[in-house]
Design an enzyme around this catalytic site. Structure first.
Site, PDB file in Angstrom:
ATOM      1  N   ASN A 255      -1.991   4.574   2.703  1.00 33.69           N
ATOM      2  CA  ASN A 255      -2.111   5.230   1.404  1.00 33.69           C
ATOM      3  C   ASN A 255      -1.880   6.734   1.502  1.00 33.69           C
ATOM      4  O   ASN A 255      -1.239   7.327   0.639  1.00 33.69           O
ATOM      5  CB  ASN A 255      -3.488   4.933   0.787  1.00 33.69           C
ATOM      6  CG  ASN A 255      -3.470   3.605   0.058  1.00 33.69           C
ATOM      7  OD1 ASN A 255      -2.915   3.498  -1.030  1.00 33.69           O
ATOM      8  ND2 ASN A 255      -4.023   2.575   0.676  1.00 33.69           N
TER       9      ASN A 255
ATOM     10  N   ARG B 244       4.644  11.103 -10.538  1.00 26.91           N
ATOM     11  CA  ARG B 244       3.876  12.251 -11.047  1.00 26.91           C
ATOM     12  C   ARG B 244       4.582  13.562 -10.725  1.00 26.91           C
ATOM     13  O   ARG B 244       4.504  14.525 -11.485  1.00 26.91           O
ATOM     14  CB  ARG B 244       2.472  12.271 -10.421  1.00 26.91           C
ATOM     15  CG  ARG B 244       1.610  11.167 -10.966  1.00 26.91           C
ATOM     16  CD  ARG B 244       0.247  11.102 -10.300  1.00 26.91           C
ATOM     17  NE  ARG B 244      -0.358   9.808 -10.609  1.00 26.91           N
ATOM     18  CZ  ARG B 244      -0.962   9.033  -9.719  1.00 26.91           C
ATOM     19  NH1 ARG B 244      -1.072   9.422  -8.470  1.00 26.91           N
ATOM     20  NH2 ARG B 244      -1.446   7.877 -10.081  1.00 26.91           N
TER      21      ARG B 244
ATOM     22  N   ALA C 155      -5.204  -4.970  -2.398  1.00 24.73           N
ATOM     23  CA  ALA C 155      -6.035  -4.447  -1.311  1.00 24.73           C
ATOM     24  C   ALA C 155      -6.090  -5.488  -0.199  1.00 24.73           C
ATOM     25  O   ALA C 155      -6.954  -6.368  -0.205  1.00 24.73           O
ATOM     26  CB  ALA C 155      -7.428  -4.138  -1.837  1.00 24.73           C
TER      27      ALA C 155
ATOM     28  N   GLU D 250      10.156  -5.881  -3.446  1.00 20.56           N
ATOM     29  CA  GLU D 250       9.103  -6.577  -2.685  1.00 20.56           C
ATOM     30  C   GLU D 250       9.473  -8.060  -2.594  1.00 20.56           C
ATOM     31  O   GLU D 250       9.697  -8.706  -3.616  1.00 20.56           O
ATOM     32  CB  GLU D 250       7.753  -6.372  -3.387  1.00 20.56           C
ATOM     33  CG  GLU D 250       6.635  -7.316  -2.946  1.00 20.56           C
ATOM     34  CD  GLU D 250       6.310  -7.259  -1.457  1.00 20.56           C
ATOM     35  OE1 GLU D 250       6.056  -6.159  -0.944  1.00 20.56           O
ATOM     36  OE2 GLU D 250       6.338  -8.323  -0.797  1.00 20.56           O
TER      37      GLU D 250
ATOM     38  N   ALA E 203       0.835  -1.215   0.000  1.00 19.72           N
ATOM     39  CA  ALA E 203       0.000   0.000   0.000  1.00 19.72           C
ATOM     40  C   ALA E 203       0.867   1.262   0.000  1.00 19.72           C
ATOM     41  O   ALA E 203       0.882   2.028  -0.970  1.00 19.72           O
ATOM     42  CB  ALA E 203      -0.937  -0.023   1.205  1.00 19.72           C
ATOM     43  N   ALA E 204       1.619   1.475   1.092  1.00 20.69           N
ATOM     44  CA  ALA E 204       2.396   2.717   1.214  1.00 20.69           C
ATOM     45  C   ALA E 204       3.460   2.809   0.114  1.00 20.69           C
ATOM     46  O   ALA E 204       3.671   3.887  -0.468  1.00 20.69           O
ATOM     47  CB  ALA E 204       3.052   2.774   2.601  1.00 20.69           C
TER      48      ALA E 204
ATOM     49  N   TYR F  99     -30.472  17.045   5.018  1.00 23.97           N
ATOM     50  CA  TYR F  99     -31.688  16.314   5.378  1.00 23.97           C
ATOM     51  C   TYR F  99     -32.689  16.230   4.241  1.00 23.97           C
ATOM     52  O   TYR F  99     -33.038  17.239   3.648  1.00 23.97           O
ATOM     53  CB  TYR F  99     -32.392  16.943   6.594  1.00 23.97           C
ATOM     54  CG  TYR F  99     -33.791  16.380   6.792  1.00 23.97           C
ATOM     55  CD1 TYR F  99     -33.969  15.017   7.016  1.00 23.97           C
ATOM     56  CD2 TYR F  99     -34.922  17.183   6.716  1.00 23.97           C
ATOM     57  CE1 TYR F  99     -35.249  14.465   7.150  1.00 23.97           C
ATOM     58  CE2 TYR F  99     -36.208  16.646   6.861  1.00 23.97           C
ATOM     59  CZ  TYR F  99     -36.357  15.284   7.074  1.00 23.97           C
ATOM     60  OH  TYR F  99     -37.613  14.746   7.212  1.00 23.97           O
TER      61      TYR F  99
ATOM     62  N   CYS G 179      -7.092  -5.131   2.648  1.00 23.57           N
ATOM     63  CA  CYS G 179      -8.364  -4.964   3.361  1.00 23.57           C
ATOM     64  C   CYS G 179      -9.482  -5.773   2.703  1.00 23.57           C
ATOM     65  O   CYS G 179     -10.513  -6.027   3.315  1.00 23.57           O
ATOM     66  CB  CYS G 179      -8.780  -3.496   3.376  1.00 23.57           C
ATOM     67  SG  CYS G 179      -7.426  -2.403   3.790  1.00 23.57           S
TER      68      CYS G 179
HETATM   69  P1  FAD Z   1       1.976  -4.144   4.139  1.00 21.86           P
HETATM   70  O1  FAD Z   1       0.645  -4.289   3.529  1.00 21.86           O
HETATM   71  O2  FAD Z   1       2.310  -4.943   5.334  1.00 21.86           O
HETATM   72  O3  FAD Z   1       3.058  -4.418   3.009  1.00 21.86           O
HETATM   73  C1  FAD Z   1       4.424  -4.398   3.270  1.00 21.86           C
HETATM   74  C2  FAD Z   1       5.132  -5.187   2.214  1.00 21.86           C
HETATM   75  O4  FAD Z   1       6.537  -5.017   2.415  1.00 21.86           O
HETATM   76  C3  FAD Z   1       4.872  -6.688   2.293  1.00 21.86           C
HETATM   77  O5  FAD Z   1       4.372  -7.169   1.072  1.00 21.86           O
HETATM   78  C4  FAD Z   1       6.224  -7.294   2.602  1.00 21.86           C
HETATM   79  O6  FAD Z   1       6.447  -8.505   1.911  1.00 21.86           O
HETATM   80  C5  FAD Z   1       7.178  -6.228   2.102  1.00 21.86           C
HETATM   81  N1  FAD Z   1       8.460  -6.257   2.820  1.00 21.86           N
HETATM   82  C6  FAD Z   1       8.667  -6.134   4.147  1.00 21.86           C
HETATM   83  N2  FAD Z   1       9.972  -6.210   4.433  1.00 21.86           N
HETATM   84  C7  FAD Z   1      10.616  -6.383   3.257  1.00 21.86           C
HETATM   85  C8  FAD Z   1      11.969  -6.536   2.907  1.00 21.86           C
HETATM   86  N3  FAD Z   1      12.930  -6.518   3.810  1.00 21.86           N
HETATM   87  N4  FAD Z   1      12.272  -6.699   1.604  1.00 21.86           N
HETATM   88  C9  FAD Z   1      11.295  -6.713   0.656  1.00 21.86           C
HETATM   89  N5  FAD Z   1      10.005  -6.580   0.927  1.00 21.86           N
HETATM   90  C10 FAD Z   1       9.658  -6.417   2.220  1.00 21.86           C
HETATM   91  N6  FAD Z   1      -6.998  -1.347   6.846  1.00 21.86           N
HETATM   92  C11 FAD Z   1      -8.018  -0.458   6.659  1.00 21.86           C
HETATM   93  O7  FAD Z   1      -7.776   0.761   6.642  1.00 21.86           O
HETATM   94  N7  FAD Z   1      -9.301  -0.893   6.499  1.00 21.86           N
HETATM   95  C12 FAD Z   1      -9.627  -2.201   6.469  1.00 21.86           C
HETATM   96  O8  FAD Z   1     -10.795  -2.558   6.290  1.00 21.86           O
HETATM   97  C13 FAD Z   1      -8.592  -3.151   6.657  1.00 21.86           C
HETATM   98  N8  FAD Z   1      -8.866  -4.477   6.632  1.00 21.86           N
HETATM   99  C14 FAD Z   1      -7.841  -5.371   6.746  1.00 21.86           C
HETATM  100  C15 FAD Z   1      -8.135  -6.736   6.691  1.00 21.86           C
HETATM  101  C16 FAD Z   1      -7.112  -7.666   6.800  1.00 21.86           C
HETATM  102  C17 FAD Z   1      -7.446  -9.123   6.742  1.00 21.86           C
HETATM  103  C18 FAD Z   1      -5.772  -7.238   6.979  1.00 21.86           C
HETATM  104  C19 FAD Z   1      -4.654  -8.221   7.123  1.00 21.86           C
HETATM  105  C20 FAD Z   1      -5.473  -5.893   7.050  1.00 21.86           C
HETATM  106  C21 FAD Z   1      -6.503  -4.942   6.935  1.00 21.86           C
HETATM  107  N9  FAD Z   1      -6.245  -3.574   6.986  1.00 21.86           N
HETATM  108  C22 FAD Z   1      -7.261  -2.665   6.843  1.00 21.86           C
HETATM  109  C23 FAD Z   1      -4.869  -3.076   7.180  1.00 21.86           C
HETATM  110  C24 FAD Z   1      -4.155  -2.805   5.871  1.00 21.86           C
HETATM  111  O9  FAD Z   1      -4.200  -3.937   5.050  1.00 21.86           O
HETATM  112  C25 FAD Z   1      -2.709  -2.417   6.147  1.00 21.86           C
HETATM  113  O10 FAD Z   1      -2.724  -1.299   6.992  1.00 21.86           O
HETATM  114  C26 FAD Z   1      -1.945  -2.069   4.888  1.00 21.86           C
HETATM  115  O11 FAD Z   1      -1.811  -3.190   4.062  1.00 21.86           O
HETATM  116  C27 FAD Z   1      -0.546  -1.554   5.231  1.00 21.86           C
HETATM  117  O12 FAD Z   1       0.153  -1.319   4.070  1.00 21.86           O
HETATM  118  P2  FAD Z   1       1.737  -1.229   4.065  1.00 21.86           P
HETATM  119  O13 FAD Z   1       2.120  -0.959   2.644  1.00 21.86           O
HETATM  120  O14 FAD Z   1       2.206  -0.293   5.095  1.00 21.86           O
HETATM  121  O15 FAD Z   1       2.277  -2.640   4.546  1.00 21.86           O
END
Ligand code: FAD
Length: 554
Positions: free
Chosen positions: A311, A21, A40, A32, A10-11, A432, A42
């Site tokens: 995000n 952009r 997604a 990755e 995500a981030a 409303y 979520c």
């Molecule tokens: P992540 O999604 O954890 O991604 C990090 C990535 O970095 C991973 O793919 C990992 O493999 C990679 N990585 C880490 N270390 C290394 C390394 N050393 N070398 C290479 N790659 C590496 N949030 C909401 O706001 N609303 C929701 O409804 C919601 N529902 C969710 C439901 C579920 C089942 C889950 C699990 C989470 C949910 N979340 C929700 C939370 C949301 O998914 C996370 O907050 C979001 O994915 C975080 O994004 P991120 O990019 O920070 O990290």
């Protein structure tokens, strides 16, 4: 300029896309370790439950283009290395050591600006049997696919360890396909999101749908069938047969790279960043689940791993690595989820959190219809507002029910973000028309109720407190002022109950003792308050009403 991003969910991809952009000439690379990109997370519970048919849909743009490495290269001119793990950061030489997991080849990637978007990892409690086949966490799409396969192959007895957001979403999406048992260590579900009297309402919905709920219970071990597959979960509340176990016991930030590179971690254990999302090294930025945030109400560091936040972080970082100065002020801990027919949202501080932080707290629980009661489809919502009694500033809100929670929650997010008082909330010019709301929106109504309480006009108590006092056998009159029809439909089964409909109260008040405490209630609490004022005008001095009425009785 070389921008290197570690983490591709995500981030990371959001930062990459924004940086592209803002700086069309930059050389941007995402590293990755997994095989899927920009999905997604979520959406995983909905994929597992089958509402989302293919996992590719979670990786696609709204027009159906799958975001894979080729998409990033061709559309965005971003280089993506999947199946590649970042092993170490050399801050002096500005390089990152990476390993290609397929070939084991190790090499260094240079950077001018580095972004850590390494996310989080699910907690796997060190209980015996946690590594058996059939025990999963939901850390990534690979695991979500394995859980879905297990259900498709006939897993029908599902034990979920953890009654938080993810555990409950899974119970919701799998509830019609499998028998669900939830084991939660704390005394209530959603313990970090809701105050207990509202968690109880969620627990009622879960139980009503056949979910077996064991609260205040610990998993002691997971037992196998002798062939390495899971067979049962042994807890302090009993032993439950299981074809499938999902551990949803929270997540921890992935900070190994940052820690080993000597970057500062915060008091929550996640990476510490400033308002520009820079780490203690100004050329290294971090965002998403691996960092801690500042809580906009308390000003304190908090760990609130959410996709929405990740995000927004990504955009700010993308701007800044491309030379901008965008800022991220902090979070409110906003969350929303659906559990069967109940929508549940929260933002800001709960009452328990606010008390722990030392605020002089006042709160009010207020049920109301989400749209005009005469309009088809009108459904209730229950709003709990929390405010600082000293400044009358709002501190937080919890909103739940089958009605439109989302609209009210996001209005509260706006109010809290702008530091609104209860009075300001009451004056918002909310929309409303009967299909959408009530002439006084439930939020306006809730704000006015809380104002009455803050002003000392309404003397109300939390319903859970009343329930506890009843269980302790305390002596007080529980005065039900609803109509006879309502009384016949549903009653509170306590000997303390005296029934006098509101319309008869003036005439029959002499039947009530003046020397005993009287706690009034009705369906929602409006008539309860009216009864309080009537009795006070007749010389009763120890009268209050409990908030939420029958509609929010825990
Ligand atoms: P992540 O999604 O954890 O991604 C990090 C990535 O970095 C991973 O793919 C990992 O493999 C990679 N990585 C880490 N270390 C290394 C390394 N050393 N070398 C290479 N790659 C590496 N949030 C909401 O706001 N609303 C929701 O409804 C919601 N529902 C969710 C439901 C579920 C089942 C889950 C699990 C989470 C949910 N979340 C929700 C939370 C949301 O998914 C996370 O907050 C979001 O994915 C975080 O994004 P991120 O990019 O920070 O990290």
């Amino acid at each position: 300029k070389k921008i290197l991003i570690i983490g591709g969910v995500a981030a990371g991809p959001k930062a990459a896309a924004r940086a592209r952009r803002c700086d069309p000439g930059a050389e941007i690379t995402i590293v990755e370790e997994g095989s899927f990109l920009s999905y997604a997370g979520c959406g995983m519970p909905f994929y597992i439950g089958g509402m989302v048919e293919k996992h590719e849909e979670l990786m696609a743009t709204p027009v159906g283009v799958v975001r894979d490495a080729a998409f990033f290269r061709n559309v965005k001119d971003i280089n993506v290395l999947t199946g590649t793990r970042a092993e170490a950061i050399d801050r002096e030489n500005k390089t990152v050591r990476v390993t290609n997991l397929a070939t084991n080849e190790t090499y260094d990637l240079p950077y001018d600006k580095l972004v850590l978007a390494t996310g989080s990892k699910p907690v796997r409690p060190p209980i015996p049997g946690v590594d058996l086949a059939g025990v999963y966490t939901l850390g990534n799409l690979e695991e979500a696919r394995a859980v879905r396969r297990a259900v498709e192959q006939g897993a029908r007895r599902v034990v979920i360890i953890g009654g938080g957001l993810i555990g409950l979403e899974l119970a919701d999406t799998l509830g019609t396909k499998a028998g669900i048992t939830i084991v939660e260590m704390m005394d209530h579900v959603l313990p970090t999101l809701l105050d207990p009297e509202l968690s109880v309402l969620v627990e009622r919905v879960l139980r009503g749908k056949g979910v077996q709920l064991f609260l205040g219970s610990r998993v002691e071990r997971i037992e196998g069938d002798g062939n390495g597959a899971v067979a049962r979960v042994v807890t302090t509340a009993g032993s439950f047969d299981a074809d499938l176990v999902v551990v949803a016991a929270g997540v921890r930030p992935r900070v190994e790279l940052a820690r080993e590179a000597g970057l500062e971690l915060g008091e929550t254990g996640a990476i510490k960043v400033n308002e520009y999302l820079q780490t203690s090294d100004p050329d290294i930025y971090a965002g998403g689940d691996c960092v801690e945030n500042i809580h906009l109400i308390s000003g304190r560091p908090v760990y609130t791993p959410m996709g929405s936040v990740a995000n927004r972080h990504g955009r700010v970082i993308g701007d800044n690595v491309a030379g901008g100065r965008d800022t991220f002020p902090g979070v409110l801990g906003t969350a929303i989820l659906k559990v069967f027919e109940m929508n549940i949202g929260r933002t800001g501080l709960s009452e328990s959190e606010a008390r722990r932080l030392g605020y002089r707290v006042e709160s009010f629980i207020c049920p109301a219809p989400d749209r005009a009661h005469f309009y088809p489809g009108s459904k209730p919502v229950i709003i709990k507002l929390v405010a600082d009694a000293s400044t009358r500033k709002l501190l937080g809100a919890q909103i739940l029910g089958p009605g439109d929670v989302n609209k009210r929650l996001d209005v509260m997010v706006a109010a809290l973000s702008m530091g609104a008082t209860v009075e300001q909330l009451a004056t918002f010019d909310l929309a409303y028309a009967p299909p959408f709301s009530t002439a006084l929106d439930p939020l306006t109504h809730a704000a006015n109720c809380l104002r009455n309480k803050l002003d000392g006009r309404a003397r109300s108590i939390n319903p859970l407190e009343v329930k506890k006092r009843l269980a302790a056998g305390e002596d007080f009159v529980l005065l039900d002022v609803r109509t006879p029809a309502e009384f016949n439909e549903v009653r509170l089964p306590y000997p303390n109950v005296v029934f006098i409909p509101l319309g008869k109260l003036r005439e029959r008040a002499k039947e009530l003792p003046k020397d005993r405490e009287i706690i009034v209630f009705c369906k929602v609490s409006l008539r309860g308050w009216e009864a309080q004022t009537i009795l006070e005008s007749l010389g009763f001095t120890n009268v209050s009403f409990f908030e939420g009425g029958i509609a929010a009785w825990p």
